[in-house]
Enzyme design. Structure first.
Site, PDB file in Angstrom:
ATOM      1  N   ASN A   1      -6.204  10.147   8.360  1.00 11.29           N
ATOM      2  CA  ASN A   1      -7.271   9.328   8.946  1.00 11.29           C
ATOM      3  C   ASN A   1      -8.633   9.983   8.764  1.00 11.29           C
ATOM      4  O   ASN A   1      -8.822  11.133   9.136  1.00 11.29           O
ATOM      5  CB  ASN A   1      -6.995   9.127  10.445  1.00 11.29           C
ATOM      6  CG  ASN A   1      -5.715   8.340  10.623  1.00 11.29           C
ATOM      7  OD1 ASN A   1      -5.473   7.388   9.887  1.00 11.29           O
ATOM      8  ND2 ASN A   1      -4.887   8.757  11.555  1.00 11.29           N
TER       9      ASN A   1
ATOM     10  N   TYR B   1       0.837  -1.206   0.000  1.00 16.56           N
ATOM     11  CA  TYR B   1       0.000   0.000   0.000  1.00 16.56           C
ATOM     12  C   TYR B   1       0.871   1.256   0.000  1.00 16.56           C
ATOM     13  O   TYR B   1       0.701   2.129  -0.856  1.00 16.56           O
ATOM     14  CB  TYR B   1      -0.915  -0.008   1.223  1.00 16.56           C
ATOM     15  CG  TYR B   1      -1.933   1.114   1.250  1.00 16.56           C
ATOM     16  CD1 TYR B   1      -1.846   2.138   2.189  1.00 16.56           C
ATOM     17  CD2 TYR B   1      -2.978   1.153   0.330  1.00 16.56           C
ATOM     18  CE1 TYR B   1      -2.775   3.171   2.218  1.00 16.56           C
ATOM     19  CE2 TYR B   1      -3.918   2.178   0.364  1.00 16.56           C
ATOM     20  CZ  TYR B   1      -3.805   3.187   1.307  1.00 16.56           C
ATOM     21  OH  TYR B   1      -4.722   4.212   1.338  1.00 16.56           O
TER      22      TYR B   1
HETATM   23  O1  LIG Z   1      -8.859  -3.263  -7.071  1.00 18.46           O
HETATM   24  C1  LIG Z   1      -9.703  -2.569  -6.515  1.00 18.46           C
HETATM   25  C2  LIG Z   1      -9.699  -2.354  -5.104  1.00 18.46           C
HETATM   26  C3  LIG Z   1     -10.700  -1.573  -4.538  1.00 18.46           C
HETATM   27  N1  LIG Z   1     -11.645  -1.029  -5.332  1.00 18.46           N
HETATM   28  C4  LIG Z   1     -12.705  -0.203  -4.734  1.00 18.46           C
HETATM   29  O2  LIG Z   1     -12.128   0.970  -4.200  1.00 18.46           O
HETATM   30  C5  LIG Z   1     -12.938   1.432  -3.127  1.00 18.46           C
HETATM   31  C6  LIG Z   1     -12.052   1.762  -1.941  1.00 18.46           C
HETATM   32  O3  LIG Z   1     -12.912   2.195  -0.906  1.00 18.46           O
HETATM   33  P1  LIG Z   1     -12.573   1.850   0.611  1.00 18.46           P
HETATM   34  O4  LIG Z   1     -13.794   2.127   1.390  1.00 18.46           O
HETATM   35  O5  LIG Z   1     -11.938   0.493   0.724  1.00 18.46           O
HETATM   36  O6  LIG Z   1     -11.418   2.905   0.966  1.00 18.46           O
HETATM   37  P2  LIG Z   1     -11.625   4.470   1.261  1.00 18.46           P
HETATM   38  O7  LIG Z   1     -12.769   5.007   0.483  1.00 18.46           O
HETATM   39  O8  LIG Z   1     -11.619   4.685   2.738  1.00 18.46           O
HETATM   40  O9  LIG Z   1     -10.227   5.033   0.706  1.00 18.46           O
HETATM   41  C7  LIG Z   1     -10.148   5.375  -0.645  1.00 18.46           C
HETATM   42  O10 LIG Z   1     -10.056   6.783  -0.717  1.00 18.46           O
HETATM   43  C8  LIG Z   1      -8.914   7.316  -0.031  1.00 18.46           C
HETATM   44  C9  LIG Z   1      -7.627   6.717  -0.598  1.00 18.46           C
HETATM   45  O11 LIG Z   1      -6.488   7.194   0.119  1.00 18.46           O
HETATM   46  C10 LIG Z   1      -7.691   5.229  -0.479  1.00 18.46           C
HETATM   47  O12 LIG Z   1      -6.518   4.654  -1.024  1.00 18.46           O
HETATM   48  C11 LIG Z   1      -8.909   4.749  -1.232  1.00 18.46           C
HETATM   49  O13 LIG Z   1      -9.009   3.350  -1.101  1.00 18.46           O
HETATM   50  C12 LIG Z   1     -13.940   0.312  -2.807  1.00 18.46           C
HETATM   51  O14 LIG Z   1     -15.200   0.646  -3.299  1.00 18.46           O
HETATM   52  C13 LIG Z   1     -13.367  -0.888  -3.551  1.00 18.46           C
HETATM   53  O15 LIG Z   1     -14.356  -1.812  -3.935  1.00 18.46           O
HETATM   54  C14 LIG Z   1     -11.660  -1.207  -6.692  1.00 18.46           C
HETATM   55  O16 LIG Z   1     -12.525  -0.691  -7.360  1.00 18.46           O
HETATM   56  N2  LIG Z   1     -10.682  -1.960  -7.257  1.00 18.46           N
END
Ligand SMILES: O=c1ccn([C@@H]2O[C@H](COP(=O)(O)OP(=O)(O)O[C@H]3OC[C@@H](O)[C@H](O)[C@H]3O)[C@@H](O)[C@H]2O)c(=O)[nH]1
Length: 326
Positions: free
Chosen positions: A290, A261
């Site tokens: 955060n 990451y």
């Molecule tokens: O390979 C992937 C991995 C993840 N995703 C999607 O990406 C999204 C990430 O959302 P999460 O809720 O896990 O993470 P967050 O919204 O908190 O953070 C997001 O915005 C802030 C950035 O700094 C983070 O790196 C990013 O993940 C999810 O909807 C997930 O399904 C993809 O579309 N492809």
């Protein structure tokens, strides 16, 4: 040759009786309009009109580009990134081609009398915690939004309140595969953000950060779209500087269990700046620290969700103790 006596004052003059046009005065084409202007204070009115127009256009709000000496004012409180202003943009963004707008500050002031035209925007990771709130804001602002998400950690519930809205589209797609869309702006958030998720499949995590970001930057370059990368405080690793300023390069372990990451996001930032300097793509980088709020996963192992989960556990234990104590 006959002549006619014309009396002029004390002396008579003899003129020929055949008409002969006056010889044209030199500069008559210049002196005549000047004379016209000077008569009846016309020049004063012209000068007053110029003064009013000058004052009016000076006071009107302008829609100048947000770039000031190469600095890009990213409005959020996370990080303002100074871009290398030596790069000249080689692309007209799609919304400039479409609306014929130049220097349109899409998120900023709208010239008097003009209604802000909605943009077409793709949000990768838009079904996630941060992304879904961003989608809400963009839809509310009048933009058309395409969410691209593979639902690795995202949830349809986060965006289903937009289903049925003609300005909302949802595509189940993994950004590590190329994607062709015609939009004005790209917000790239697709990436698992919590340690629980990104450690689950570290190779996929770094692939999303590298190949996924490459695909989105390639799309931005191809269609002349503005590109935003959501990066993270993890690019500083275990920082030796507190608090971190955006010019601090960090202290990152390249071979640790979190490196997929941390280094993945650092590589994404490198690629973003290389497309900006090398291909003139208009970019933004937001290093998000955060975050917490509605739609966050309580069990994703991040700082705030850990804290909230522990408080809930303590409260539950106290509740049990008090109810058993009678
Ligand atoms: O390979 C992937 C991995 C993840 N995703 C999607 O990406 C999204 C990430 O959302 P999460 O809720 O896990 O993470 P967050 O919204 O908190 O953070 C997001 O915005 C802030 C950035 O700094 C983070 O790196 C990013 O993940 C999810 O909807 C997930 O399904 C993809 O579309 N492809």
């Amino acid at each position: 040759m006959g002549s006619e006596l014309i009396f002029r004052g004390h002396e008579a003059q003899h003129v020929a009786d055949t008409y002969s046009p006056k010889p044209p005065k030199p500069w008559a084409s210049v002196t005549r309009p000047i004379g016209y202007l000077l008569r009846e204070q016309r020049l004063v009115f012209v000068l007053v009109g110029i003064a009013i127009a000058t004052v009016g256009f000076t006071l009107l709000p302008s829609s100048r580009s947000p770039y000031v000496n190469g600095n890009v004012p990213i409005s959020n409180e996370y990080v303002r990134y100074d871009f290398d202003s030596s790069t000249h943009l080689t692309h007209k963004p799609a919304y400039e081609r479409r609306f014929g707008l130049t220097n349109w500050n899409s998120g900023g002031k709208v010239p008097l009398g003009l209604k802000r035209k909605g943009l077409r925007i793709v949000v990768t990771g838009g079904a996630g915690f941060v992304g879904s709130h961003l989608v809400d804001r963009l839809i509310e602002r009048g933009d058309s939004v395409i969410v691209v998400d593979n639902f690795f950690t995202g949830r349809k519930e986060n965006v289903m309140h937009h289903f049925g809205n003609p300005r909302f589209e949802l595509i189940r797609h993994d950004v590590v595969e190329p994607l062709l869309l015609e939009v004005d702006q790209i917000y790239h958030l697709a990436c698992p953000a919590s340690p629980v998720h990104y450690k689950f499949n570290p190779v996929k995590t770094i692939k999303t950060n590298v190949v996924g970001t490459l695909n989105m930057l390639g799309l931005a370059k191809r269609i002349g779209a503005r590109f935003l990368l959501t990066s993270t405080s993890e690019v500083y690793g275990d920082p030796l500087q507190h608090p971190q300023v955006e010019t601090y390069w960090g202290n990152v372990n390249p071979i640790g269990v979190r490196s997929c990451y941390d280094e993945g996001k650092r590589t994404a930032e490198t690629l973003t700046m290389d497309y900006h300097r090398g291909a003139g793509v208009e970019v933004r980088i937001a290093r998000i620290f955060n975050t917490y709020g509605p739609r966050m996963c309580i069990d994703d192992g991040r700082v705030v969700s850990n804290f909230v989960a522990q408080v809930k556990t303590i409260v539950y234990i106290l509740y049990l103790y008090m109810s058993l104590k009678g």
